[in-house]
Design an enzyme around this catalytic site. Structure first.
Site, PDB file in Angstrom:
ATOM      1  CD  GLN A  78     -12.371  32.521  -2.909  1.00 39.51           C
ATOM      2  OE1 GLN A  78     -12.617  31.810  -3.883  1.00 39.51           O
ATOM      3  NE2 GLN A  78     -11.131  32.767  -2.517  1.00 39.51           N
ATOM      4  CE1 TYR A 130     -16.596  33.784 -14.290  1.00 42.64           C
ATOM      5  CE2 TYR A 130     -15.367  32.203 -15.626  1.00 42.64           C
ATOM      6  CZ  TYR A 130     -15.687  32.743 -14.388  1.00 42.64           C
ATOM      7  OH  TYR A 130     -15.101  32.232 -13.255  1.00 42.64           O
ATOM      8  NE  ARG A 183     -13.733  22.479 -19.628  1.00 41.59           N
ATOM      9  CZ  ARG A 183     -13.716  22.377 -20.957  1.00 41.59           C
ATOM     10  NH1 ARG A 183     -12.766  21.661 -21.547  1.00 41.59           N
ATOM     11  NH2 ARG A 183     -14.628  22.973 -21.690  1.00 41.59           N
ATOM     12  CB  SER A 211     -22.246  30.338 -15.432  1.00 40.79           C
ATOM     13  OG  SER A 211     -22.981  29.976 -16.570  1.00 40.79           O
ATOM     14  CB  ILE A 239     -14.718  28.235  -3.431  1.00 42.34           C
ATOM     15  CG1 ILE A 239     -14.733  27.285  -4.636  1.00 42.34           C
ATOM     16  CG2 ILE A 239     -13.295  28.365  -2.869  1.00 42.34           C
ATOM     17  CD1 ILE A 239     -13.920  27.763  -5.824  1.00 42.34           C
TER      18      ILE A 239
END
Length: 328
Positions: free
Chosen positions: A88, A156, A224, A93, A23
């Site tokens: 960013q 995460y 998703r 993961s 990104i």
């Protein structure tokens, strides 16, 4: 891609942490195309690639700084003479965080606080960061609304929620204006298909191009809100200059469209012009079953509206990956 704001970018200097990543590098390209005064990237190449920023190295308004956000002095140096921080940098993961929660926490939490503190010390008031839909955790409510979250399902997810809490506290106490963008499964050009923790779309793209059946976790019914990267760039640019009443806001960045993994593979087969049934394996630990964003807050606060939806985004992404795999 339009400019999304009436601001003159030539009056602003931007710091993009993780700017050699997926990104981040797309955001760098956008800002330079729109005549930003300065775009400085801070990246240690642990999750990004030098090839992603090679096209910018000779640009007069670009600066590359190799460094680790876990080092506070590096963060302070990166923030010098900057107007807007776009954070960013992160270790993404869910499986990686389950395997090594310590490193995920060091980068995603300690590194995040370092960047917030460095920005505060440099007098930077506008700080935009990559939040995550993983923060919704075990909440079954659909579509996902920013003020209704569940318990995290992975290390995460914990780190990304911790980011939001720290951002709130910094905005409350240090007169900063901070916006978190809860990304929903962003995909597109420059996403890594080769790493051990590659996301599902680049893995499926790789399978389609190589003519090898992909493995879908579970029955393929988990859904998703897949979000093409141009939509994420739009959200970032709008967030750089959005007028916000509160010091800290978190908004969803997505398409408002559910796609399950079986449908996703069908779209990729269509883009590739192939017919290749998938294999199926066990469910993956730490994953949520379904995800879909409510975008009303993003529209209200940022003026955000998705412009590229799944089928078009998949075709654009496939066209990119075809060239990548020829080169490799």
């Amino acid at each position: 891609m339009e400019k999304y704001t009436g601001k003159d970018f030539s009056q602003f200097s931007f710091l993009i942490t993780g700017g050699a990543g997926f990104i981040g590098s797309n955001l760098v390209a956008y800002l330079l195309r729109n005549d930003a005064k300065l775009v400085r990237v801070l990246d240690d190449y642990s999750n990004g690639f030098e090839k992603n920023i090679t096209p910018f190295l000779d640009h007069p308004n670009f600066e590359m700084m190799v460094g680790d956000i876990r080092n506070l002095e590096t963060c302070k140096k990166a923030c010098k003479n900057i107007d807007v921080v776009s954070h960013q940098a992160a270790l993404g993961s869910v499986p990686r965080s389950l395997k090594d929660p310590i490193t995920s926490n060091d980068v995603n939490v300690t590194g995040f606080v370092n960047m917030l503190y460095a920005a505060k010390e440099a007098g930077i008031s506008r700080f935009v960061y990559a939040a995550s839909s993983s923060t919704y955790g075990d909440s079954l409510e659909l579509p996902k609304q920013e003020d209704k979250i569940g318990m995290p399902l992975s290390p995460y997810a914990v780190t990304k929620y911790a980011n939001e809490l720290y951002a709130h506290v910094f905005a409350l106490n240090y007169e900063m204006q901070i916006i978190g963008l809860r990304y929903f499964n962003v995909y597109g050009p420059k996403q890594d298909p080769f790493g051990a923790y590659a996301a599902v779309i680049p893995l499926f793209m790789k399978a389609a191009i190589e003519g090898v059946a992909p493995t879908i976790n579970g029955e393929g019914l988990q859904s998703r809100d897949f979000t093409y990267v141009d939509n994420a760039i739009q959200a970032n640019v709008r967030a750089f200059f959005a007028e916000i009443d509160n010091g800290h806001e978190v908004v969803n960045v997505a398409c408002g469209q559910r796609t399950d993994l079986n449908e996703l593979w069908s779209y990729i087969q269509k883009a590739a012009g192939i017919a290749l049934p998938a294999n199926y394996g066990p469910n993956r630990k730490g994953d949520i079953q379904d995800s879909l964003a409510n975008l009303s807050k993003a529209e209200r606060i940022l003026g955000y509206k998705p412009e590229v939806f799944v089928e078009q985004g998949i075709q654009e992404t496939y066209n990119y990956f075809k060239t990548v795999f020829v080169e490799n």
